[in-house]
Motif scaffolding. Structure first.
Motif, PDB file in Angstrom:
ATOM      1  N   ALA A 212       0.864  -1.198   0.000  1.00  0.00           N
ATOM      2  CA  ALA A 212       0.000   0.000   0.000  1.00  0.00           C
ATOM      3  C   ALA A 212       0.891   1.236   0.000  1.00  0.00           C
ATOM      4  O   ALA A 212       2.041   1.183   0.408  1.00  0.00           O
ATOM      5  N   PHE A 213       0.335   2.349  -0.512  1.00  0.00           N
ATOM      6  CA  PHE A 213       1.186   3.532  -0.653  1.00  0.00           C
ATOM      7  C   PHE A 213       0.772   4.622   0.331  1.00  0.00           C
ATOM      8  O   PHE A 213      -0.371   4.683   0.779  1.00  0.00           O
ATOM      9  N   THR A 214       1.757   5.474   0.621  1.00  0.00           N
ATOM     10  CA  THR A 214       1.521   6.497   1.634  1.00  0.00           C
ATOM     11  C   THR A 214       0.999   7.771   0.976  1.00  0.00           C
ATOM     12  O   THR A 214       1.039   7.941  -0.239  1.00  0.00           O
ATOM     13  N   ARG A 215       0.550   8.661   1.832  1.00  0.00           N
ATOM     14  CA  ARG A 215       0.047   9.943   1.365  1.00  0.00           C
ATOM     15  C   ARG A 215       1.140  10.728   0.640  1.00  0.00           C
ATOM     16  O   ARG A 215       0.896  11.365  -0.388  1.00  0.00           O
ATOM     17  N   MET A 218       1.601   9.379  -2.763  1.00  0.00           N
ATOM     18  CA  MET A 218       0.505   9.833  -3.605  1.00  0.00           C
ATOM     19  C   MET A 218       0.765  11.250  -4.111  1.00  0.00           C
ATOM     20  O   MET A 218       0.555  11.553  -5.286  1.00  0.00           O
ATOM     21  N   ASN A 219       1.230  12.112  -3.223  1.00  0.00           N
ATOM     22  CA  ASN A 219       1.505  13.488  -3.641  1.00  0.00           C
ATOM     23  C   ASN A 219       2.578  13.534  -4.729  1.00  0.00           C
ATOM     24  O   ASN A 219       2.460  14.292  -5.700  1.00  0.00           O
TER      25      ASN A 219
ATOM     26  N   THR F 196      -5.596   0.516   4.344  1.00  0.00           N
ATOM     27  CA  THR F 196      -5.277  -0.549   5.297  1.00  0.00           C
ATOM     28  C   THR F 196      -5.447  -0.047   6.723  1.00  0.00           C
ATOM     29  O   THR F 196      -5.596   1.149   6.968  1.00  0.00           O
ATOM     30  N   HIS F 200      -2.477   3.186   5.076  1.00  0.00           N
ATOM     31  CA  HIS F 200      -1.921   3.386   3.736  1.00  0.00           C
ATOM     32  C   HIS F 200      -2.999   3.127   2.679  1.00  0.00           C
ATOM     33  O   HIS F 200      -3.985   2.440   2.930  1.00  0.00           O
ATOM     34  N   PHE F 201      -2.729   3.675   1.489  1.00  0.00           N
ATOM     35  CA  PHE F 201      -3.737   3.582   0.436  1.00  0.00           C
ATOM     36  C   PHE F 201      -3.626   2.276  -0.346  1.00  0.00           C
ATOM     37  O   PHE F 201      -2.525   1.876  -0.741  1.00  0.00           O
ATOM     38  N   VAL F 202      -4.755   1.653  -0.607  1.00  0.00           N
ATOM     39  CA  VAL F 202      -4.819   0.461  -1.459  1.00  0.00           C
ATOM     40  C   VAL F 202      -5.410   0.840  -2.815  1.00  0.00           C
ATOM     41  O   VAL F 202      -4.924   0.409  -3.857  1.00  0.00           O
ATOM     42  N   ARG F 215      -6.478  20.248  -7.081  1.00  0.00           N
ATOM     43  CA  ARG F 215      -5.588  19.520  -6.185  1.00  0.00           C
ATOM     44  C   ARG F 215      -5.969  19.745  -4.722  1.00  0.00           C
ATOM     45  O   ARG F 215      -5.930  18.818  -3.912  1.00  0.00           O
ATOM     46  N   GLU F 226      -9.396   9.458   5.176  1.00  0.00           N
ATOM     47  CA  GLU F 226      -8.523   8.918   6.233  1.00  0.00           C
ATOM     48  C   GLU F 226      -9.251   8.886   7.570  1.00  0.00           C
ATOM     49  O   GLU F 226      -9.159   7.905   8.309  1.00  0.00           O
TER      50      GLU F 226
END
Lengths: 242, 242, 242, 242, 242, 242
Positions: A212-215, A218-219, F196, F200-202, F215, F226
């Protein structure tokens, strides 16, 4: 950032060579071959003086898209969807995405009760077929609209802004712009971004294929995408002589 | 012979400009763009190390074909077969014809238990898509076989002869070679002929779309086809550097 | 010519016993059981006072055909197409051929805005099912037209000529008329020929299943077909009492 | 009982003329044309030395059925199910009923790992097609089993009893045996009954199409069915020479 | 009667606990969760102000049903019919049965040109899903009709009587009411009976899954069903507050 | 922020009432009814000791999902996908999203060669069905894994983290958490976010349905998501007694 090397020594934030060839075939109202490196997609725009039933009598038009991949556009031959008798979930997702992206910049009222169908057929695939499709379909749609205006069927253009798309991803910790196939297959996170000429978001579809990716990741990805789409929008204008 | 004028002042017994471009796409074992005037078909040959069930364990290989037309290859957009969920009778007839034509010059025993799939996808249509497909598919198949031989997978070629195809027809009493769309739509009799390099017949499919045709008209058509296929066979050899 | 012996000591240029039984079932406007030896096909003609959409409002009628084979019409049971959910390419090819053959002798303008559907269902198969179907369907269509005339719905017949069909082939060097199954399975070249009562060609479909065939072989096959169809046309007239 | 008159002055408790013709076609292991008046069904039994997956390795065989109706078996042409791409709910109900009825008298263990497929195809319909199918399919299955025994593939017959079927109904208050089409379309209650040679019930399917029916009406219908099936069972034995 | 013991020590002639919960979901005009022991079916009634084509312009309405089972309503997961692309024969049989049962108590003329669709979706299965569906669908239809009357769209109710259904069967010689799954799987004879509030038969579907059944066994089963349906009809009235 | 009022006076950053009911049905290894306000989804987890072909022999397991909506889960009845014979593009998109989200937290190696199928069936819809499905499916999958561990089939859990999902959107300029149907239908931008337990982003899927979004709007939406997912993750733990 790692010292990862991309094929062809491309920089992490560089697009592949992009070519937009208008008037690629003779019958369609708009016909564009768009190339992102080795990815080649034929985008045709067809105008029909009718609308689907949910728009009939509304005074509004419709813009829609279909997507296909030739069986041997890819490394190994994939089954022909017409022979299997159905379109895959992936195909449907992509054509729905292209359609929504086009409608985001169309004033359906100004289009009048007619339909523009964008057919995006992948001749050769090397990653990014959906983003190339959106970028090329816009140019084909623009040509079709110009034809309608030249024929006197439209007085003002129903197109309110440009629209283009690019993929971004994180490969071994490095954010990359415009993934080609080998990068796409190996990356942890893959994101497709669709933006207008004005720099606003139409679609953001990010998927963690590994971790999973972090904020903050993402930025970084969104920033890369903004850069790439800025360049694509300029290339579209150049191709259209605007 | 009447004084009928063909588009571009083409002679009644002349082929359109024929171009055969090899290595048109990068992934397929054989990839040929064949053009008969404005008709453009991408023919790819894919090798797979497996055979359909009716050949399994036989020691023989298989050669098969699929045919498709991009929705806007034609004057007006036609429905995408993958979206409709089935291939039309016309599509099935054509792909069966291409497959039989290829098998007519292949020694399936010598091919070994592997399959060569010919995908013929019409990028732009102007009459004669099935004959262009056969003519181009032969070249793509030849390239795929050369690759198998270069890889040491085949010691001798399983291809016994060339194969090519052309359409002929009778338009207002005049027999014509290689019909383009406007001629095909208007003619009384339409015949597709497939022949080997040795000048023998593989397929003859003649249809009276208007008045039934006589034996002497048939003879005239077959003679025209023999002439045209003789030229196509030479063009195939030239494209292959043979 | 070789001294090859045919089943039942039939001569190379002889038809099998042909029987045409009219009024075989009670509901259809035309209902014919046609037998070419052991091949038995039920051909019904149904009249409907409507036309498909591409003829609506045109003042013209339509003539079409469908073909089917009962699962155990053949030596081994074949899957039921209704259960599989689709018609095979072979079925579609055959029904398109029957339909075109019928339309070749129909004046659709004179038929008026109505449809004649010919259903050709194979009860028992022993080679030549498509040629028996065409030969029988003509008689069923004739009966349906007679009924329309008797009812005063048509003043003049829209049927301009007879139409019949036969298969010919080359088996071990010998041209044969009206192939039965064992001959069809073994022959090198197989040709189906459809002709009018006037002796002109409507369809010629020749396929080299083994070696490609020469022009002189083709001439021999066409001559055989002309002979056979001449006999079938006489049998049709006799069955119709003309 | 009312003074209602049946077509042909048939008695309320009389079957139509029933004919059972064995060896109707040449390829199938069992092939029976069964006629209940104008209803004509071709029932073939096909033996295959394999079983569906749910019986594989079980030591047991399988008996199954498929049902179809030729498009013009009926007063007005119905769409061909193979062309529509699916079997109707009615077709599936009927073929499931035929299959269950056959299995009710088969010892699947004694049959061994092979399948008998009963294909019941309606050539001409006038009511009672499903009951004629069951009655004829039994005879076809019996012939197929006899062939297996004659070939030494079976030592004892897996058939434990006969099975036959008849329709009964109530029309304007009168219970009737063996409904023909005009009676079936008009009746209030319609019941299909399947029984063994021993006189026991295999299936009872009664439907109130108009007013719901009483217990005493049900009793009257069952009694009629018992009478009719007794006669059918005798006719089956006579046809089989038992 | 044997001394066989049923799960939960239920008497041979006893229903399982039956619960009828109205207004189970919020959108449908009628929404009922019906429970026969562990069998739970959600029955919704939807009113649409249109009719299928065979009723258009007739002044009559239509009542129809669809049936589905959630993939994991059963002990082992079954394939989702939407994913397989077709409804099984069993599903079609059941939904046709539910539809006929509802129409048996509806005056379609009095309903006017509108459609009531009953959707019966099995949330949890333990035998008797079709009989629970019919019993619950009646209550949902009643609620939908009450809503139409409250809205002034109907002045008099088109419902002429109640309708309910129950299964009965013979297990090791004992006739049982309302079979649960383990009994259904083991029984020799299985019968589904649909009756009106007045005690008349709408449908009787009896199947010998093992040995064929006698007339006296049939009588015993029908008597059990009459008892059970009498109780269900009372429970429907109680649920509706009648 | 505007002074816009949400149904039920809900705060812009508040979830609807969320309920997670485990053991909702009896057969599945995991069975959860998840409610987000009026949206109710039944999520079942089924364990099968086999894997799809692309995983066979890999030592890895598979986790997949299917999604369906009961026909009357919505305001107006929608067609049953099983009856139409195919799943819509929307359905396929959603079930692919659920499957990817589950796999993001599963160690397929640790699962071993078995499949967990998550079936998410919408009983009642009021917006957010896909996010409720993911949130509930996680709990059902956890119960199925616990059962495998209790049975000794797994020694350590293959679940690496929690996963939950929520929708966010912009309605008349105000970012809102957890859109219900009326809000979803009216909003300009709609985003579904899957995260998750670790935050973190899935998946992030944002779509501009009206005007494209900036943006900073995107940042506001991600912050809301979140917050919401943090609360859902806590509710999952509470439901599971962790």
């Amino acid at each position: 950032m790692s010292e990862m090397t991309r094929p062809g020594l491309r920089a992490a934030d560089a697009l592949r060579a992009v070519r937009i060839t208008r008037h690629y075939t003779i019958h369609a109202e708009g016909s564009v071959l768009v190339e992102f490196g080795n990815t080649k997609v034929l985008c045709t725009a067809s105008v029909e003086e009718k609308v689907p039933s949910h728009k009939r009598g509304s005074g509004e038009g419709w813009v829609t898209a279909e997507y296909g991949m030739l069986p041997r556009a890819t490394h190994t031959r994939s089954d022909r969807e017409a022979a299997k008798g159905k379109q895959s979930g992936r195909t449907q997702e992509i054509q729905r995405l292209i359609g929504r992206s086009m409608r985001a910049v169309f004033d359906l009222q100004a289009l009048g009760e007619r339909t523009i169908s964008l057919d995006c057929d992948v001749i050769q695939a090397d990653g990014g077929t959906r983003t190339a499709s959106i970028t090329g379909a816009y140019v084909a749609a623009h040509d079709a609209v110009s034809k309608l205006m030249a024929q006197g069927k439209l007085a003002v253009s129903p197109i309110r802004d440009q629209v283009a798309a690019i993929s971004v991803g994180i490969l071994r910790g490095t954010p990359l712009l415009d993934l080609e196939y080998v990068e796409d297959a190996a990356c942890d996170t893959d994101m497709n971004v669709v933006m207008t000429g004005a720099g606003h978001f139409v679609e953001v579809q990010g998927t963690a294929e590994g971790a999973a990716f972090t904020r903050s990741e993402m930025n970084a990805l969104l920033a890369l995408a903004e850069k790439g789409i800025g360049e694509l929008v300029a290339l579209q204008r150049q191709a259209l002589g605007l």
